[in-house]
Scaffold this motif. Structure first.
Motif, PDB file in Angstrom:
ATOM      1  N   ASP A 119       0.857  -1.197   0.000  1.00  0.00           N
ATOM      2  CA  ASP A 119       0.000   0.000   0.000  1.00  0.00           C
ATOM      3  C   ASP A 119       0.893   1.248   0.000  1.00  0.00           C
ATOM      4  O   ASP A 119       1.293   1.747   1.051  1.00  0.00           O
ATOM      5  N   GLU A 122      -0.334   4.374   1.987  1.00  0.00           N
ATOM      6  CA  GLU A 122      -0.203   4.211   3.434  1.00  0.00           C
ATOM      7  C   GLU A 122       1.247   4.386   3.865  1.00  0.00           C
ATOM      8  O   GLU A 122       1.536   5.092   4.842  1.00  0.00           O
ATOM      9  N   SER A 125       2.371   8.023   3.658  1.00  0.00           N
ATOM     10  CA  SER A 125       1.825   8.793   4.775  1.00  0.00           C
ATOM     11  C   SER A 125       2.585   8.504   6.068  1.00  0.00           C
ATOM     12  O   SER A 125       2.905   9.426   6.835  1.00  0.00           O
ATOM     13  N   GLN A 126       2.907   7.240   6.312  1.00  0.00           N
ATOM     14  CA  GLN A 126       3.605   6.854   7.542  1.00  0.00           C
ATOM     15  C   GLN A 126       5.037   7.386   7.562  1.00  0.00           C
ATOM     16  O   GLN A 126       5.495   7.918   8.582  1.00  0.00           O
TER      17      GLN A 126
END
Length: 217
Positions: A119, A122, A125-126
């Protein structure tokens, strides 16, 4: 609509200024070499900067931004060089080696996770959040010094050139973050602008004692 040429110009100047800021570590290491020791100074700032550059490098790869990538490749290389010099001249080699090994393990784990996670949104973003948090902590590190300055009503201990450089670099990357509509680049650099501006204001609020003494004489 902002032209691509303007965006590239801003990113180029921000990258150059950031690299120049990174190069300030050469002066610190030169002092270590001349003195033959690091004295009581801590090498953790080099390790912290290594962590920050490494994660911003990964973030730059994930968003496909060549400016973020190359400036942090340079930063990572320089921090590794500074850590090597610090380790050679420090008296407590075990401490800096523990910090360095721990940071390398942490970086390796995060990079491995970002590669195996399918992903991409995801992961981006992390990694962006982690990079942002590390930069905010880096900008917040002078707060203990600010408390001392306010308590003593004396700004002599603040490094004026470093603060000016921080202010300029933060403003440039904040503006670039706005153009990219990237909150992870915007947020830490906005806080950097605010903190640097506050530190600069202290030079007006608490003028240097030497300057005051010269006016009295």
């Amino acid at each position: 609509m902002v032209s691509e040429s303007y965006k590239e110009l801003l990113a180029t100047t921000a990258s150059i200024c950031t690299v120049l800021q990174f190069l300030a570590g050469i002066l610190v290491c030169k002092k270590y070499i001349i003195n033959g020791t690091t004295g009581d100074t801590s090498g953790f700032s080099f390790v912290a900067c290594l962590l920050s550059c490494s994660f911003w490098l990964r973030y730059g790869q994930l968003i496909g931004d060549s400016f973020v990538i190359w400036v942090n490749i340079t930063g990572t290389f320089l921090q590794l060089s500074y850590i090597a010099v610090y380790t050679k001249y420090c008296t407590q080699k075990s401490l800096i080696l523990k910090q360095f090994i721990t940071s390398v393990i942490f970086i390796t784990v995060v990079y491995f996770y970002s590669i195996i996670n399918q992903d991409k949104a995801e992961v981006t973003s992390q990694i962006g959040l982690l990079s942002c948090a590390l930069t905010i902590l880096f900008f917040a590190s002078p707060l203990t010094m600010l408390a001392h300055v306010i308590r003593e009503k004396n700004a002599d201990s603040l490094p004026f050139p470093v603060i000016i450089a921080s202010f300029v670099v933060s403003c440039q990357w904040f503006a670039y973050g706005i153009l990219l509509n990237d909150p992870f680049i915007q947020m830490p650099n906005f806080l950097g602008c605010i903190l640097s501006a506050f530190q600069l204001s202290l030079f007006t609020i608490y003028p240097a004692k030497k300057l005051i003494d010269s006016h009295i004489i």
